[in-house]
Design a protein around this motif. Structure first.
Motif, short mmCIF file in Angstrom:
data_model
loop_
_atom_site.label_atom_id
_atom_site.label_comp_id
_atom_site.label_asym_id
_atom_site.label_seq_id
_atom_site.Cartn_x
_atom_site.Cartn_y
_atom_site.Cartn_z
N ALA A 278 11.63 -43.38 -13.28
CA ALA A 278 10.86 -42.15 -12.99
C ALA A 278 9.42 -42.50 -12.64
N ARG A 279 9.24 -43.55 -11.86
CA ARG A 279 7.89 -44.05 -11.62
C ARG A 279 7.02 -43.09 -10.80
N ASP A 280 7.61 -42.28 -9.91
CA ASP A 280 6.80 -41.34 -9.13
C ASP A 280 6.14 -40.31 -10.04
N GLU A 281 6.92 -39.76 -10.96
CA GLU A 281 6.38 -38.78 -11.90
C GLU A 281 5.38 -39.44 -12.85
N ALA A 282 5.70 -40.63 -13.34
CA ALA A 282 4.79 -41.35 -14.24
C ALA A 282 3.48 -41.69 -13.54
N PHE A 283 3.58 -42.08 -12.27
CA PHE A 283 2.39 -42.42 -11.50
C PHE A 283 1.51 -41.20 -11.31
N ASP A 284 2.13 -40.07 -10.98
CA ASP A 284 1.39 -38.83 -10.79
C ASP A 284 0.68 -38.43 -12.08
N THR A 285 1.37 -38.54 -13.21
CA THR A 285 0.78 -38.22 -14.50
C THR A 285 -0.38 -39.15 -14.81
N LEU A 286 -0.20 -40.44 -14.54
CA LEU A 286 -1.25 -41.42 -14.81
C LEU A 286 -2.49 -41.16 -13.97
N THR A 287 -2.31 -40.95 -12.67
CA THR A 287 -3.49 -40.72 -11.82
C THR A 287 -4.18 -39.39 -12.17
N ALA A 288 -3.40 -38.38 -12.52
CA ALA A 288 -4.01 -37.11 -12.93
C ALA A 288 -4.82 -37.28 -14.21
N SER A 289 -4.35 -38.12 -15.13
CA SER A 289 -5.10 -38.34 -16.38
C SER A 289 -6.41 -39.08 -16.10
N ILE A 290 -6.40 -39.97 -15.13
CA ILE A 290 -7.65 -40.66 -14.74
C ILE A 290 -8.64 -39.65 -14.19
N GLY A 291 -8.14 -38.78 -13.30
CA GLY A 291 -9.01 -37.75 -12.73
C GLY A 291 -9.59 -36.83 -13.78
N ALA A 292 -8.76 -36.44 -14.75
CA ALA A 292 -9.24 -35.56 -15.83
C ALA A 292 -10.27 -36.26 -16.70
N ALA A 293 -10.07 -37.55 -16.97
CA ALA A 293 -11.03 -38.30 -17.79
C ALA A 293 -12.38 -38.41 -17.10
N ILE A 294 -12.37 -38.60 -15.79
CA ILE A 294 -13.62 -38.70 -15.04
C ILE A 294 -14.29 -37.32 -14.94
N ALA A 295 -13.49 -36.30 -14.64
CA ALA A 295 -14.04 -34.95 -14.48
C ALA A 295 -14.61 -34.39 -15.79
N ALA A 296 -14.13 -34.87 -16.93
CA ALA A 296 -14.60 -34.38 -18.22
C ALA A 296 -16.09 -34.67 -18.44
N ASP A 297 -16.58 -35.75 -17.84
CA ASP A 297 -18.00 -36.08 -17.97
C ASP A 297 -18.39 -36.97 -16.80
N ARG A 298 -18.83 -36.36 -15.72
CA ARG A 298 -19.14 -37.09 -14.49
C ARG A 298 -20.43 -37.90 -14.56
N THR A 299 -21.13 -37.84 -15.68
CA THR A 299 -22.34 -38.66 -15.84
C THR A 299 -22.17 -39.75 -16.89
#
Length: 139
Positions: free
Chosen positions: A74-95
């Motif tokens: 299920a690597r496509d779904e896992a990859f999507d989840t992983l990249t979304a979590s990176i985006g959320a971690a960055i967006a949580a505090d952009r400074t």
């Protein structure tokens, strides 16, 4: 005492380490990819700064990369989840707690990598730009 540049990279690595995937910094791809995925922060290049005078300041757009890797059926779904979590971690505090002026991730450039005798890998390099200002390029 670490430089501001190193402090910023350490803060970004700490954000990645808080995710459910395994996070490394500057390491080679290990033989086994953990089930929850793998992230490797590459320090990248600060590049040539824009310089302002009075007071003297060096304005950097430091390009780093996050290597994201998943493996399994299920690597496509896992990859999507992983990249979304990176985006959320960055967006949580952009400074990064006030260390940077701005942190901005770009879209991942993904590839499927076959592995002999095992499930294929799905991997991507995710470019991230760290905008920050230094009074001295060596500190």
């Amino acid at each position: 005492m670490p430089t501001l540049r190193e402090t910023i990279l350490t803060a970004l690595y700490a954000r990645l380490s808080a995710l459910p995937s395994t996070a490394l910094r500057g390491d080679v791809l290990p033989e086994r990819v953990p089930a929850e995925g793998l992230l490797i922060l590459r320090d990248g290049e600060p590049g040539e700064p824009e310089v302002t005078l009075s007071p003297l300041r060096y304005h950097y757009q430091h390009h780093v990369e996050i290597e994201a890797v998943v493996q399994g059926t299920a690597r496509d779904e896992a990859f999507d989840t992983l990249t979304a979590s990176i985006g959320a971690a960055i967006a949580a505090d952009r400074t990064l707690g006030g260390l940077c002026d701005w942190v901005e991730a770009e879209a991942p450039r993904s590839v499927d990598l076959p592995v002999e005798g095992a499930a294929s890998l799905k991997a991507a390099m995710i470019p991230v730009v760290l905008h920050y200002v230094l009074a001295d390029p060596l500190r």
